[in-house]
Design a protein around this motif. Structure first.
Motif, short mmCIF file in Angstrom:
data_model
loop_
_atom_site.label_atom_id
_atom_site.label_comp_id
_atom_site.label_asym_id
_atom_site.label_seq_id
_atom_site.Cartn_x
_atom_site.Cartn_y
_atom_site.Cartn_z
N VAL A 161 -0.86 47.43 -41.86
CA VAL A 161 -0.75 47.05 -40.45
C VAL A 161 0.68 46.62 -40.18
O VAL A 161 1.23 45.80 -40.91
CB VAL A 161 -1.73 45.90 -40.09
CG1 VAL A 161 -1.52 45.45 -38.65
CG2 VAL A 161 -3.17 46.34 -40.30
N VAL A 162 1.27 47.18 -39.13
CA VAL A 162 2.68 46.91 -38.83
C VAL A 162 2.79 46.22 -37.47
O VAL A 162 2.26 46.71 -36.47
CB VAL A 162 3.50 48.22 -38.81
CG1 VAL A 162 4.98 47.91 -38.61
CG2 VAL A 162 3.28 49.00 -40.10
N ILE A 163 3.50 45.10 -37.45
CA ILE A 163 3.78 44.38 -36.20
C ILE A 163 5.22 44.68 -35.81
O ILE A 163 6.13 44.54 -36.63
CB ILE A 163 3.58 42.86 -36.37
CG1 ILE A 163 2.15 42.56 -36.82
CG2 ILE A 163 3.89 42.14 -35.06
CD1 ILE A 163 1.91 41.10 -37.17
N SER A 164 5.43 45.11 -34.58
CA SER A 164 6.78 45.46 -34.13
C SER A 164 7.70 44.25 -34.13
O SER A 164 7.26 43.10 -34.16
CB SER A 164 6.73 46.07 -32.72
OG SER A 164 6.26 45.11 -31.78
N SER A 165 8.99 44.51 -34.07
CA SER A 165 9.99 43.44 -34.05
C SER A 165 9.80 42.54 -32.82
O SER A 165 9.50 43.02 -31.73
CB SER A 165 11.39 44.06 -34.01
OG SER A 165 12.37 43.06 -33.79
N TYR A 166 9.99 41.24 -33.03
CA TYR A 166 9.90 40.28 -31.92
C TYR A 166 11.25 40.12 -31.20
O TYR A 166 11.37 39.30 -30.30
CB TYR A 166 9.48 38.90 -32.46
CG TYR A 166 8.14 38.86 -33.15
CD1 TYR A 166 7.08 39.66 -32.73
CD2 TYR A 166 7.92 37.99 -34.21
CE1 TYR A 166 5.84 39.60 -33.36
CE2 TYR A 166 6.68 37.92 -34.84
CZ TYR A 166 5.65 38.73 -34.42
OH TYR A 166 4.43 38.66 -35.04
N GLN A 167 12.24 40.86 -31.63
CA GLN A 167 13.62 40.66 -31.19
C GLN A 167 13.78 40.61 -29.67
O GLN A 167 14.60 39.86 -29.14
CB GLN A 167 14.53 41.76 -31.77
CG GLN A 167 16.01 41.63 -31.41
CD GLN A 167 16.63 40.35 -31.93
OE1 GLN A 167 16.28 39.85 -33.00
NE2 GLN A 167 17.56 39.79 -31.17
N ASP A 168 12.99 41.39 -28.94
CA ASP A 168 13.14 41.44 -27.49
C ASP A 168 12.77 40.13 -26.80
O ASP A 168 13.25 39.84 -25.70
CB ASP A 168 12.30 42.57 -26.90
CG ASP A 168 12.88 43.94 -27.20
OD1 ASP A 168 14.07 44.00 -27.57
OD2 ASP A 168 12.15 44.95 -27.08
N PHE A 169 11.89 39.33 -27.44
CA PHE A 169 11.46 38.09 -26.78
C PHE A 169 11.58 36.84 -27.65
O PHE A 169 11.43 35.72 -27.13
CB PHE A 169 10.00 38.23 -26.28
CG PHE A 169 8.99 38.44 -27.37
CD1 PHE A 169 8.38 37.36 -27.99
CD2 PHE A 169 8.63 39.72 -27.77
CE1 PHE A 169 7.44 37.55 -28.99
CE2 PHE A 169 7.68 39.93 -28.75
CZ PHE A 169 7.07 38.85 -29.37
#
Length: 269
Positions: free
Chosen positions: A203-211
Motif C-alpha cells: 500500500v502506497v501513500i502519496s507524498s504529503y509535500q503539497d500540504f
C-alpha cells in the motif's frame, strides 16, 4: 486596546490567537500538531473504556480506527483510495506501507482492514493513554534494539496468522522518511510473510509535500492518495527468496509512489 485588555483579557487573547493563526503558518502548524496529539491521547481514553470489557483483542482496533477517522475532516484532508478491490480478501496477509510522518496513523485508518493490527516499535507502548489503547487494540510491539527478541516475536506472529485469522500491517522502512522517496526496506515483514506463506499486499501513500512539511512548519488542507497494489504471493517461497521479494515489492511501491505523487525520477513537478 488598553481598555479591551483590562476588561476583556480572554477576549483579547482569543482575538490575538485567531490573528496569529491566520497570518502565521508556523503558529498554525504548531496549533494543528498540538491538537492532533491531544486528540490521540484524549480520545484514547474512550478507546480504553470501550476495550476493557473485552480485554486485549484485535477486535478493539475498530474503536481506535473510529476515533481517528474524523481527523481528516477536521484538518481538511481529502483521501482518495485507488485499488480497493485488492483488499477484498478474507485470508490472512501482510500489509506493507511506506512511512512518512505521524500523520500516517490518521491516513492509514482509511483503508485498515478488519482484524488487522500494526506491528510497531515498543516505545509506543509507553505513550500514556495512546500506548494503552494500542495495546488493548492488539498492536504487536517489537524492540528494534533486541534483534533475537524481534525475530522470536515475528515467528510467533507467523504461526498465529492462520490460527487466529488476522492480518498485520508493517512499515518496512522501519522509521519515518521525510525525504520524498523511500528508504531501503528491512526484511522482517517479508520474512514473516514467507514463513506464514501468506501474501504481501503493498500500500502506497502519496507524498504529503503539497500540504505538510515539518521543516517548513507548514500544515494546510490538501489531498492524499492511497494506492493499494495487487497482492504478491509467497506460496512456495523460502528464506533464500526474501531478499528478492523485498526488492521486488519496494520497486513496485516506489514506482507507484512517484506516480501518485506527481514525480518523475523522484523529482516533483
Amino acid at each position: 486596546m488598553e481598555l479591551l485588555l483590562l476588561h476583556y483579557p480572554f477576549t483579547f487573547l482569543f482575538v490575538m490567537f485567531l490573528v496569529l493563526y491566520q497570518v502565521n503558518p508556523a503558529f498554525r502548524y504548531f496549533c494543528k500538531m498540538t491538537f492532533y496529539k491531544l486528540w490521540l491521547f484524549t480520545l484514547s481514553i474512550l478507546v480504553i473504556m470501550l476495550s476493557i470489557p473485552r480485554g486485549r483483542n484485535v477486535e478493539n482496533m475498530k474503536y481506535l480506527r473510529m476515533t481517528l477517522l474524523p481527523l481528516k475532516y477536521i484538518f481538511g484532508i481529502k483521501i482518495v483510495v485507488k485499488g480497493k478491490e485488492n483488499l477484498r480478501t478474507k485470508k490472512p496477509f501482510v500489509l506493507v506501507l511506506n512511512h512518512q510522518t505521524s500523520l500516517d496513523i490518521m491516513v492509514m485508518m482509511e483503508i485498515l482492514p478488519s482484524r488487522c493490527v500494526p506491528i510497531a516499535k515498543k516505545e509506543i507502548l509507553y505513550m500514556g493513554t495512546f500506548g494503552l489503547a494500542c495495546w488493548l487494540s492488539g498492536l504487536i510491539f517489537i524492540d528494534r534494539k533486541k534483534r533475537d527478541e524481534s525475530i522470536s516475536t515475528l515467528t510467533e506472529v507467523a504461526y498465529s496468522l492462520h490460527k487466529e485469522n488476522f492480518r498485520v500491517l508493517v512499515f518496512p522502512e522501519g522509521t519515518r522518511n521525510h525525504g520524498g522517496s523511500m528508504l531501503p526496506f528491512k526484511r522482517g515483514a517479508f520474512q514473516l510473510a514467507v514463513k506464514a506463506q501468506v501474501p504481501v499486499i503493498p500500500v502506497v501513500i502519496s507524498s504529503y509535500q503539497d500540504f505538510y512539511n515539518q521543516k517548513e512548519k507548514r500544515f494546510t488542507p490538501g489531498k492524499s492518495i492511497i494506492q493499494i497494489l495487487p497482492e504478491v504471493e509467497t506460496i512456495g517461497l523460502g528464506p533464500d527468496d526474501v531478499p528478492k521479494l523485498t526488492e521486488q515489492v519496494r520497486d513496485s511501491m516506489l514506482t507507484a509512489y512517484q506516480g501518485i505523487s506527481g514525480m518523475t525520477n523522484g523529482t516533483s513537478h
